[in-house]
Design an enzyme around this catalytic site. Structure first.
Site, mmCIF file in Angstrom:
data_model
loop_
_atom_site.group_PDB
_atom_site.id
_atom_site.type_symbol
_atom_site.label_atom_id
_atom_site.label_comp_id
_atom_site.label_asym_id
_atom_site.label_seq_id
_atom_site.Cartn_x
_atom_site.Cartn_y
_atom_site.Cartn_z
ATOM 1 N N TRP A 22 1.881 -30.724 42.949
ATOM 2 C CA TRP A 22 2.701 -31.925 43.140
ATOM 3 C C TRP A 22 4.002 -31.698 42.375
ATOM 4 O O TRP A 22 3.982 -31.266 41.225
ATOM 5 C CB TRP A 22 2.011 -33.196 42.616
ATOM 6 C CG TRP A 22 3.003 -34.333 42.638
ATOM 7 C CD1 TRP A 22 3.453 -34.993 43.740
ATOM 8 C CD2 TRP A 22 3.737 -34.859 41.512
ATOM 9 N NE1 TRP A 22 4.413 -35.909 43.373
ATOM 10 C CE2 TRP A 22 4.603 -35.848 42.020
ATOM 11 C CE3 TRP A 22 3.741 -34.590 40.139
ATOM 12 C CZ2 TRP A 22 5.476 -36.577 41.203
ATOM 13 C CZ3 TRP A 22 4.599 -35.308 39.323
ATOM 14 C CH2 TRP A 22 5.464 -36.299 39.852
ATOM 15 N N GLU B 6 0.459 -32.042 47.595
ATOM 16 C CA GLU B 6 0.398 -33.509 47.469
ATOM 17 C C GLU B 6 1.747 -34.167 47.738
ATOM 18 O O GLU B 6 2.747 -33.883 47.082
ATOM 19 C CB GLU B 6 -0.072 -33.855 46.041
ATOM 20 C CG GLU B 6 -0.186 -35.353 45.787
ATOM 21 C CD GLU B 6 -0.652 -35.686 44.375
ATOM 22 O OE1 GLU B 6 -0.774 -34.758 43.538
ATOM 23 O OE2 GLU B 6 -0.877 -36.875 44.101
ATOM 24 N N LYS C 158 4.344 -37.678 48.277
ATOM 25 C CA LYS C 158 4.580 -38.962 47.622
ATOM 26 C C LYS C 158 5.719 -39.686 48.334
ATOM 27 O O LYS C 158 6.581 -39.051 48.937
ATOM 28 C CB LYS C 158 4.946 -38.711 46.147
ATOM 29 C CG LYS C 158 4.912 -39.955 45.284
ATOM 30 C CD LYS C 158 4.985 -39.602 43.798
ATOM 31 C CE LYS C 158 4.964 -40.862 42.955
ATOM 32 N NZ LYS C 158 4.890 -40.586 41.521
ATOM 33 N N ASP D 101 -3.034 -39.043 47.789
ATOM 34 C CA ASP D 101 -3.141 -39.905 46.606
ATOM 35 C C ASP D 101 -3.011 -41.346 47.088
ATOM 36 O O ASP D 101 -2.028 -41.695 47.754
ATOM 37 C CB ASP D 101 -2.021 -39.528 45.621
ATOM 38 C CG ASP D 101 -2.107 -40.296 44.307
ATOM 39 O OD1 ASP D 101 -2.248 -41.527 44.345
ATOM 40 O OD2 ASP D 101 -2.001 -39.656 43.239
ATOM 41 N N HIS E 213 0.390 -43.223 46.806
ATOM 42 C CA HIS E 213 1.627 -42.544 47.216
ATOM 43 C C HIS E 213 2.183 -42.951 48.566
ATOM 44 O O HIS E 213 2.922 -42.203 49.191
ATOM 45 C CB HIS E 213 1.413 -41.029 47.200
ATOM 46 C CG HIS E 213 1.382 -40.479 45.808
ATOM 47 N ND1 HIS E 213 1.463 -39.141 45.527
ATOM 48 C CD2 HIS E 213 1.297 -41.095 44.621
ATOM 49 C CE1 HIS E 213 1.412 -38.948 44.217
ATOM 50 N NE2 HIS E 213 1.295 -40.125 43.642
ATOM 51 N N HIS F 74 -6.736 -37.922 45.588
ATOM 52 C CA HIS F 74 -6.430 -38.454 44.278
ATOM 53 C C HIS F 74 -6.692 -39.951 44.385
ATOM 54 O O HIS F 74 -5.830 -40.701 44.842
ATOM 55 C CB HIS F 74 -4.969 -38.196 43.892
ATOM 56 C CG HIS F 74 -4.761 -36.867 43.256
ATOM 57 N ND1 HIS F 74 -3.563 -36.462 42.718
ATOM 58 C CD2 HIS F 74 -5.622 -35.845 43.036
ATOM 59 C CE1 HIS F 74 -3.705 -35.243 42.218
ATOM 60 N NE2 HIS F 74 -4.932 -34.856 42.408
ATOM 61 N N ASP G 259 3.650 -49.391 40.419
ATOM 62 C CA ASP G 259 2.843 -48.346 39.795
ATOM 63 C C ASP G 259 1.796 -47.808 40.753
ATOM 64 O O ASP G 259 1.107 -48.581 41.415
ATOM 65 C CB ASP G 259 2.145 -48.895 38.547
ATOM 66 C CG ASP G 259 1.292 -47.827 37.889
ATOM 67 O OD1 ASP G 259 1.790 -46.704 37.714
ATOM 68 O OD2 ASP G 259 0.116 -48.094 37.580
ATOM 69 N N ASP H 147 -0.660 -45.799 39.708
ATOM 70 C CA ASP H 147 -1.703 -45.171 38.883
ATOM 71 C C ASP H 147 -2.530 -46.132 38.036
ATOM 72 O O ASP H 147 -2.837 -45.822 36.892
ATOM 73 C CB ASP H 147 -1.049 -44.109 37.990
ATOM 74 C CG ASP H 147 -0.449 -42.985 38.810
ATOM 75 O OD1 ASP H 147 -1.212 -42.261 39.455
ATOM 76 O OD2 ASP H 147 0.800 -42.852 38.824
ATOM 77 N N ASP I 129 -7.001 -39.972 39.907
ATOM 78 C CA ASP I 129 -5.667 -39.784 39.325
ATOM 79 C C ASP I 129 -5.071 -41.136 38.938
ATOM 80 O O ASP I 129 -4.580 -41.870 39.803
ATOM 81 C CB ASP I 129 -4.752 -39.069 40.328
ATOM 82 C CG ASP I 129 -3.361 -38.826 39.744
ATOM 83 O OD1 ASP I 129 -3.189 -39.011 38.527
ATOM 84 O OD2 ASP I 129 -2.444 -38.458 40.515
HETATM 85 C C1 RNT Z 1 2.178 -38.012 40.621
HETATM 86 C C2 RNT Z 1 1.009 -37.363 41.261
HETATM 87 C C3 RNT Z 1 0.339 -36.295 40.458
HETATM 88 C C4 RNT Z 1 0.202 -36.655 39.003
HETATM 89 C C5 RNT Z 1 -0.559 -35.679 38.174
HETATM 90 C C6 RNT Z 1 -0.382 -35.920 36.716
HETATM 91 O O1 RNT Z 1 2.617 -39.101 41.278
HETATM 92 O O2 RNT Z 1 0.062 -38.328 41.627
HETATM 93 O O3 RNT Z 1 -0.878 -35.967 41.036
HETATM 94 O O4 RNT Z 1 -0.356 -37.917 38.848
HETATM 95 O O5 RNT Z 1 -0.236 -34.417 38.546
HETATM 96 ZN ZN ZN Z 2 -1.826 -37.661 42.401
#
Ligand code: RNT
Ligand code: ZN
Length: 420
Positions: A187, A228, A230, A261, A264, A288, A296, A298, A328
């Site tokens: 990523w 990955e 985003k 993810d 994302h 993820h 956010d 995460d 993640d």
């Molecule tokens: C970032 C990605 C990535 C990170 C990690 C720390 O938006 O999700 O995967 O969270 O690599």
């Molecule tokens: Zn991620």
């Protein structure tokens, strides 16, 4: 909860599911085979162990300052061990390149080697974990202007290409020593805050950099690459080079695994609906699992409708061997070990519910156009006694069932993390 209570509830659940033609023991044994990859970076708010200021960049942010964050490798390992002790089953640990064991020395990203991860491999071997790995293309002076593999400056691109190739070699070594394919995830944060006119240039650069990265051939018995995408990050709101279309195209054209993810995509866009499409075109999928909340991406994973839908899609597609489940997220505002356990348990509960779904009957309703019946059974399935099955699974694996694990984490906080 007493063991006898758990057993009684389980016997009832088993009979109830048998009414629907579902074999609970089979679901439990499938769940038990399912390893989840625990991201090391929740333990220390994505800080890592390089010498330097440890500032997190790349458009990701861990907010909060709950006391007790892991400060050393020993502390990260101890916290992960603690979390693992409260999660039934055998699992994986997902490491990032800047968590290497550099022995107090300054080792730049284009200099890292398998030896810097030997102590992680030894620890994993000792504890029975398998490892996954990530290149770290952020929190570094050469990513300070927001670009890495897609940078305008060929020398900077070269630096990150070297880094990623080194990471792929490290992943290969992890998989070889631990006898389990290590997934190496790429990523990159590349993107811009504001309107960008030369989007094609950056994407062409990224494509060429990836081609160079993958020119180095690894043994796919030991490691697999994943890429990955985003939508946006903090400071890259208007343009992200590695968008979904970019990596979908690259992955399909080059037979690479895609990482999805959950945080994302657009706020109402879900990854559950991408599984059945992607599986037709990409060899495997890495997840993820995360939880987006407004800006956010995460937040700690919880048992949400989307997590359940995602789990159902994996099971309905019969794709447990092609979808790799990793977590993640990073929340620095609550007990960090608790954050791990909440997320993994939620993921297991969702997968278990999916494994216990009366899918044969649901498919028959759908095929007959009986859509009320399909909807009604889906609703009824939500309140079937799957939680009794999860408690039983915990008990069988010697792991605390139910909310009693909260007190166990509080005790660890008193004994260990509050003293940091
Ligand atoms: C970032 C990605 C990535 C990170 C990690 C720390 O938006 O999700 O995967 O969270 O690599
Ligand atoms: Zn991620």
């Amino acid at each position: 909860m007493k063991d006898s209570q758990i057993s009684e509830a389980f016997e009832y659940a088993k009979a109830r599911y048998a009414d629907l033609g579902i074999d609970v023991d089979n679901a439990v044994s499938q769940l038990d085979k399912l390893s989840i990859s625990l991201h090391c970076w929740q333990a220390d708010d994505v800080t890592g162990f390089e010498i330097g200021d440890g500032e997190l960049t790349g458009g990701i942010q861990a907010t909060g300052n709950y006391p007790g964050k892991a400060r050393t490798m020993a502390e990260v390992r101890s916290d992960i061990d603690k979390a693992m002790s409260l999660i039934p089953g055998e699992h994986r640990v997902n490491l990032h390149a800047f968590y290497g064991d550099f022995g107090g020395e300054s080792v730049d990203r284009d200099q890292i080697e398998p030896k810097h991860f030997q102590s992680w491999i030894d620890w994993a071997k000792e504890k029975g974990y398998k490892l996954d790995f990530n290149s770290t293309c952020f929190s570094h002076e050469k990513s300070a202007d927001g670009f890495t593999l897609s940078h305008r400056d060929p020398a900077i691109r070269e630096f990150w290409i070297d880094h990623v190739i080194r990471c792929r070699k490290i992943a290969e070594e992890m998989g070889r020593q631990l006898d389990s394919k290590c997934i190496h995830n790429i990523w990159i944060p590349d993107g811009s805050k504001d309107v960008t006119v030369d989007r094609l240039l950056y994407r062409k650069n990224l494509k060429e950099s990836l081609d160079k990265v993958f020119e180095y051939k690894t043994n796919d018995e030991y490691m697999l690459d994943s890429i990955e995408c985003k939508l946006f990050g903090i400071g890259s709101e208007s343009f992200v080079v590695g968008s979904h279309e970019f990596y979908m195209g690259y992955g399909v054209a080059n037979n690479k695994m895609i990482t999805l993810d959950s945080g994302h995509f657009h706020p109402t866009e879900v990854i559950s609906d991408k599984i059945s499409s992607l599986l037709l075109f990409a060899p495997e999928i890495m997840l993820h699992v995360s939880r987006g909340v407004r800006w956010d991406s995460d937040h700690v994973v919880i048992l949400s409708d989307e997590l359940l839908a995602l789990s159902q899609e994996i099971i309905r597609c019969n794709a447990l061997d092609r979808v790799h489940v990793g977590l993640d997220y990073f929340d620095a505002s609550i007990n960090r070990i608790g954050a791990y356990v909440v997320g993994v348990r939620a993921t297991q509960k969702a997968l278990l519910q999916a494994l216990l779904e009366p899918i044969t009957q649901l498919r028959a309703f759908e095929a007959n156009g009986q859509n009320f019946e399909r909807l009604a059974l889906l609703e009824e399935a939500k309140s079937l006694p799957w939680a009794a099955v999860y408690d039983y699974y915990c008990m069988k694996k010697g792991v605390i069932a139910g909310e009693a694990y909260i007190a166990n984490i509080q005790q660890y906080e008193i004994d260990v993390t509050s003293k940091r």
